[in-house]
Design an enzyme around this catalytic site. Structure first.
Site, short mmCIF file in Angstrom:
data_model
loop_
_atom_site.label_atom_id
_atom_site.label_comp_id
_atom_site.label_asym_id
_atom_site.label_seq_id
_atom_site.Cartn_x
_atom_site.Cartn_y
_atom_site.Cartn_z
N GLU A 165 124.46 61.91 39.34
CA GLU A 165 125.14 62.07 40.63
C GLU A 165 125.92 60.81 40.99
OE1 GLU A 165 124.11 63.37 45.26
OE2 GLU A 165 122.49 63.09 43.80
N GLY A 204 122.31 63.94 52.05
CA GLY A 204 121.26 64.28 52.98
C GLY A 204 119.89 63.78 52.56
N ALA A 205 119.63 63.77 51.24
CA ALA A 205 118.30 63.38 50.75
C ALA A 205 118.31 62.12 49.89
CB ALA A 205 117.67 64.53 49.97
N SER A 206 119.48 61.67 49.44
CA SER A 206 119.53 60.47 48.59
C SER A 206 120.81 59.69 48.84
CB SER A 206 119.44 60.87 47.11
OG SER A 206 120.58 61.62 46.72
N THR A 207 120.81 58.46 48.38
CA THR A 207 122.02 57.63 48.45
C THR A 207 122.20 56.94 47.11
OG1 THR A 207 123.21 55.93 49.71
CG2 THR A 207 120.87 55.56 49.36
N GLN A 208 123.45 56.78 46.67
CA GLN A 208 123.75 56.23 45.36
C GLN A 208 124.68 55.03 45.44
OE1 GLN A 208 122.01 59.72 45.27
NE2 GLN A 208 124.20 59.92 45.73
#
Length: 500
Positions: A165, A204-208
């Site tokens: 992702e 919404g559930a993760s950051t990269q």
């Protein structure tokens, strides 16, 4: 006899030329097919809170094996993300129907069966996979069965890893900004590229976070190599599950509830506007796989709790900081929660929820300089909910969280990723670039086109209708001349025989 032979040969040559020419023209119309102007591809971005469909197109000829892809159309699926339909058979598949029907209308019918269709699910489904593997597989299988009913070339539905992702988001950013060397000509690059920039994605559930680096990695699971347009790119990339915007807000609520307790049925929320009151259900709105560490023992999850905003920026900031862990690192340098990260350098683009939060804060405070994020957050936290909704024309459900999210982004970028007053201006907050939405799906499509079969095209080119007609007339004339000449020669020969 010699004179007769000299007269026949030119006629036979004309006859042969006419026949060969007409035969070649006939073959050119029946065998040589003009290649299609564009090929198409569809990617369904199945995020934690919603699903978006993107339709891409690219010329049938490729540069160094990778398609030159642009966005053709897009559609936002109504309702929640597919992970939200766990326990609701048929719900996830049905939610996609409206957008898939739009794809049927948007893509030329002649290209339907050759258009690849992919579904990539991200952090929402990664969480469901952890909590309920069988339900996760059921949702993917159900969605796959639905996609197979459409006239496209379904390639599969899968759950992307956090690394994928992040890396595909980085590809999207740099492709849209034309930072890759794309067009080769006689061994030289017409566009040698401008150097890549980093990508910051907040879902919404993760950051990269992803950026190109020459530093030798100390943690293999944060490294990834991609090959595009004949070039290799060594990336640092990491995805922080449970640090997406929605899951962060749950963690913040869980921390406040655990710290204050729920015996009174009321919890003070320093990040909500002063005087704002709402209620939440512990099971539905607060506790999740991401908040297990804050879950009190012997708590009634069916209980509703009243939240009362106090609009206290300093308390909000200190509570947000407690969601992160900065005190453990087994490497030379870490971001947070013990994750290795080399120092950031160069320019970055921040997109998805980064962009929307920044746009809300800018609209409310008229502050757009990233170096003044802390000041902007303080101003936002001092505003009432009515002030915020009046200025932005956005509903309370979004505005109530602006103070918390702006403080979260400030802590994430500065204390987490290590940006400072010198490097914060190097971050641009964007929703689109080059007319396309910024996210991982375009990068995913770009990588996949490297492996898509290119339609076979004859080396010969089909002759345009005008010249084709002219050549047909010419060869027909040659054939007619040859036949007339042969008939005349035959008659002349016969008359001589009669005289004898």
């Amino acid at each position: 006899m010699t004179l007769r032979y000299a007269q026949v040969v030119p006629a036979l040559v004309l006859l042969l030329l006419g026949l060969i020419g007409i035969l070649l023209l006939a073959l050119s119309t029946s065998v040589i097919e003009k290649p299609p102007e564009y090929e198409y591809g569809i990617v369904l971005d199945a995020g934690s809170s919603h699903t978006s469909m993107y339709i891409y197109k690219w010329p049938s000829n490729k540069q160094n094996g990778t398609g030159i892809v642009t966005q053709h159309d897009e559609c936002n699926v109504k309702g929640k993300g597919i992970s939200g339909y766990a326990g609701v058979p048929g719900g996830a598949a049905k939610s996609l129907e409206e957008c898939l029907q739009k794809a049927v209308q948007s893509i030329p019918k002649a290209r339907h069966h050759k258009t690849p269709l992919y579904l990539g699910a991200t952090a929402g489904m990664r969480l469901l996979e952890i909590v309920n593997t069988s339900e996760s597989h059921r949702v993917l299988k159900e969605v796959g069965a639905k996609l197979k009913t459409y006239p496209f070339n379904f390639k599969g539905s899968t759950i992307l890893s956090g690394q994928e992702e992040g890396a595909y988001g980085w590809v999207t950013v740099n492709y849209l900004l034309e930072n890759f060397a794309k067009y080769g000509f006689v061994g030289r690059w017409l566009n040698p590229g401008k150097g890549t920039i980093g990508a910051l994605d907040l879902g919404g559930a993760s950051t990269q976070i992803t950026f190109q680096t020459e530093v030798q990695t100390e943690s293999p699971d944060t490294s990834m190599t991609l090959k595009l347009y004949g070039e290799n790119y060594q990336l640092y990339t990491h995805s922080f599950l449970c640090y997406g915007q929605d899951q962060f807000l749950r963690k913040l609520l869980a921390l406040l509830i655990t710290t204050q307790g729920v015996s009174s049925g009321k919890v003070l929320h320093p990040c909500y506007p002063n005087g704002y009151v709402t209620s939440v259900n512990l099971e539905a709105d607060v506790f999740s796989p991401c908040t297990e560490q804050y879950k009190p023992k012997n708590i009634d999850l069916k209980k509703d709790v009243t939240l009362q905003g106090t609009g206290n920026n300093q308390q909000c900031l200190s509570t947000v900081q407690k969601v992160f862990s900065f005190d453990k690192c087994n490497f030379s340098k870490c971001s947070f929660d013990g994750v290795y990260q080399p120092a950031t350098s160069g320019k970055f683009m921040a997109f998805s929820a980064f962009y929307f939060s920044k746009s809300y804060v800018s609209a409310l405070t008229n502050i757009s300089d990233p170096r003044l994020m802390k000041m902007a957050s303080q101003r936002v936290c001092n505003m009432s909910i009515s002030q915020m909704t009046t200025i932005t024309k956005q509903p309370e459900k979004y505005m109530k969280n602006v103070c918390a999210v702006s403080n979260f982004i400030h802590v994430l970028l500065t204390q987490g990723y290590g940006f400072n007053n010198s490097t914060l201006p190097m971050i641009s907050f964007e929703k689109k670039a080059g007319g396309a939405s910024v996210g991982w799906s375009l990068g995913y499509m770009l990588s996949l086109t490297s492996h898509l079969p290119q339609e076979s095209v004859s080396v010969l080119k089909a002759i345009p209708s005008g010249p084709w007609t002219g050549l047909l007339i010419l060869f027909s004339a040659l054939l007619l001349m040859a036949l007339v000449q042969l008939v005349l020669l035959c008659r002349k020969s016969k008359s001589k025989m009669d005289v004898i």
